[in-house]
Each structure stands twice: as structure tokens, then as C-alpha cells.
Design a protein around this motif. Sequence first.
Motif, short mmCIF file in Angstrom:
data_model
loop_
_atom_site.label_atom_id
_atom_site.label_comp_id
_atom_site.label_asym_id
_atom_site.label_seq_id
_atom_site.Cartn_x
_atom_site.Cartn_y
_atom_site.Cartn_z
N LEU A 30 0.84 -1.21 0.00
CA LEU A 30 0.00 0.00 0.00
C LEU A 30 0.87 1.25 0.00
O LEU A 30 0.58 2.23 -0.70
CB LEU A 30 -0.94 0.00 1.21
N PHE A 31 1.94 1.25 0.77
CA PHE A 31 2.83 2.41 0.86
C PHE A 31 3.55 2.63 -0.46
O PHE A 31 3.68 3.75 -0.93
CB PHE A 31 3.84 2.20 2.00
N THR A 32 4.03 1.54 -1.10
CA THR A 32 4.80 1.64 -2.34
C THR A 32 3.96 2.17 -3.49
O THR A 32 4.40 3.03 -4.25
CB THR A 32 5.36 0.26 -2.73
N PHE A 33 2.74 1.69 -3.60
CA PHE A 33 1.90 2.13 -4.71
C PHE A 33 1.29 3.50 -4.46
O PHE A 33 0.79 4.13 -5.38
CB PHE A 33 0.79 1.09 -4.98
N GLY A 34 1.33 3.96 -3.25
CA GLY A 34 0.89 5.31 -2.88
C GLY A 34 -0.48 5.65 -3.41
O GLY A 34 -1.49 5.10 -2.99
N LYS A 35 -0.50 6.61 -4.35
CA LYS A 35 -1.77 7.11 -4.86
C LYS A 35 -2.44 6.11 -5.79
O LYS A 35 -3.62 6.24 -6.08
CB LYS A 35 -1.55 8.43 -5.58
N ALA A 40 -2.39 -1.44 -5.67
CA ALA A 40 -2.02 -2.06 -4.39
C ALA A 40 -3.07 -3.08 -3.96
O ALA A 40 -2.75 -4.19 -3.53
CB ALA A 40 -1.85 -1.00 -3.31
N ILE A 41 -4.33 -2.73 -4.10
CA ILE A 41 -5.42 -3.64 -3.72
C ILE A 41 -5.42 -4.86 -4.64
O ILE A 41 -5.62 -6.00 -4.18
CB ILE A 41 -6.77 -2.91 -3.72
N ALA A 42 -5.18 -4.66 -5.92
CA ALA A 42 -5.11 -5.79 -6.86
C ALA A 42 -3.94 -6.71 -6.50
O ALA A 42 -4.08 -7.94 -6.53
CB ALA A 42 -4.97 -5.28 -8.29
N PHE A 43 -2.80 -6.12 -6.16
CA PHE A 43 -1.63 -6.92 -5.75
C PHE A 43 -1.94 -7.73 -4.49
O PHE A 43 -1.66 -8.92 -4.42
CB PHE A 43 -0.42 -6.00 -5.52
N ILE A 44 -2.51 -7.08 -3.52
CA ILE A 44 -2.83 -7.74 -2.24
C ILE A 44 -3.85 -8.86 -2.46
O ILE A 44 -3.70 -9.96 -1.95
CB ILE A 44 -3.35 -6.71 -1.21
N THR A 47 -2.20 -11.80 -4.39
CA THR A 47 -1.26 -12.51 -3.51
C THR A 47 -2.00 -13.34 -2.47
O THR A 47 -1.65 -14.50 -2.22
CB THR A 47 -0.31 -11.50 -2.82
N ALA A 48 -3.02 -12.76 -1.88
CA ALA A 48 -3.81 -13.48 -0.87
C ALA A 48 -4.51 -14.69 -1.49
O ALA A 48 -4.57 -15.77 -0.88
CB ALA A 48 -4.82 -12.54 -0.23
N THR A 49 -5.04 -14.53 -2.70
CA THR A 49 -5.72 -15.63 -3.38
C THR A 49 -4.75 -16.78 -3.66
O THR A 49 -5.08 -17.96 -3.40
CB THR A 49 -6.36 -15.15 -4.70
N ILE A 50 -3.57 -16.44 -4.15
CA ILE A 50 -2.56 -17.48 -4.42
C ILE A 50 -2.17 -18.19 -3.13
O ILE A 50 -2.07 -19.42 -3.08
CB ILE A 50 -1.33 -16.86 -5.12
N ALA A 51 -1.97 -17.42 -2.06
CA ALA A 51 -1.60 -18.02 -0.77
C ALA A 51 -2.70 -18.93 -0.24
O ALA A 51 -2.42 -20.03 0.26
CB ALA A 51 -1.29 -16.92 0.24
N ILE A 52 -3.94 -18.50 -0.36
CA ILE A 52 -5.06 -19.31 0.12
C ILE A 52 -5.17 -20.62 -0.67
O ILE A 52 -5.36 -21.69 -0.09
CB ILE A 52 -6.39 -18.51 0.07
#
Length: 193
Positions: A30-35, A40-44, A47-52
Motif C-alpha cells: 500500500l505504501f509503495t503504490f501510494g496514490k 495495491a489492492i489488486a496486488f494484495i 497474492t492473498a488468493t494465491i496463498a489461500i
Amino acid sequence: MIVCFSFTDAINYAASIGGFTTGIVFGLALFTFGKKRNYAIAFITSTATIAIVFLYFNFRSSQVYIYQVMEYQRRMQEFADMENMALEAYSVQYGNSFSENKESTLYLIKDRGIYYWNENITLIKELDKLYLPKESHEQNEKLIEYCKLRISLYELAYQKILENSSAYDEKMLELNFKIAAVMSKINTAKSKK
């Protein structure tokens, strides 16, 4: 009476470390993608879907493993029951009882004893197809060897009684030593578990 309970008793440290690490990674995203918050939400989310998905399949395969080991242990009771029935057939002493005659002793050895040893071999071969630890597969090989030795012994006992001959005694004694050696290996392997 005072009952003390600490929440730390129920904490899984691996889960805590995983949650902490995940929070830092997602916070950095979230910090890296800033504005560009949508990235950031798509990345999260991805990543969460792959981990699950990864954790689901990993957990599912470990559950299958546990269930198959439990199935193996449950079915080994069948092995023990059939072994007892086969040993009972062999323990009948021909000639020591008026109620037991030659024909019934031969029947017990062949149609009960040898039958149950063959059934145990079939059972072990079936159980060996399960997803089991390496040690269990090694034990299965020894159990099959044990059953085959028992069958050989019973066949010799059958011939001995049928022919009323002591010509088979030496071979039977040799087989008994081999059976004892295999049983010792099986018991040693069990004690290491």
C-alpha cells in the motif's frame, strides 16, 4: 479455587509470525503504490488468493495422508484378527484329543490356516497402496514375508500329518527360525516408532 488461563496457551506462534509478516508485506504494498491504491489492492488480492489456494491444497493433501494412516491402523486390526484365526487352526494338536481326527486337522490347516494367511497377504497388498510413511511400506514387506513363511510352514505340517511322517520336521524347524527372525525385525521396527 482459582483457575488461571492464559491466552498465550492457545497462541500458535507460526500463525502469529505469518500474520505479522503478511501485514508488513501488504502495508509495504500500500505504501509503495501510494496514490495508485487500485494497483495495491489488486496486488494484495491476487497474492492473498494465491496463498489461500496454496495453503488449501497443502492442507488437503496432509488431511488425506492422516486419513490414510488412520485407515491403515484400523485395518491392521483385521490383520491381527485373521492372524489369530490362522494360528488357532495350527495350534490344534493332532492325536491329542478324541474330538480331533486327522481329516478335521487337515481341514483346519488348509481351509482355515492357509486361507487366512493368504487373506492377510491380500489385505497388506491392498493397504500398501495407501499413501503411508516409508516405514509402513517397509513393514508391509516384512509382514508379507512373514505370511508367506507361515504358509510354507502350514503346507509342511499338512504334508506331515497327511503322510504321518517325520520327514518334514527339520524343514519345519528351519521355517520356525526364519519366522522368529522376521517377527523380531517387525517388533524392532515397531519399537523405533
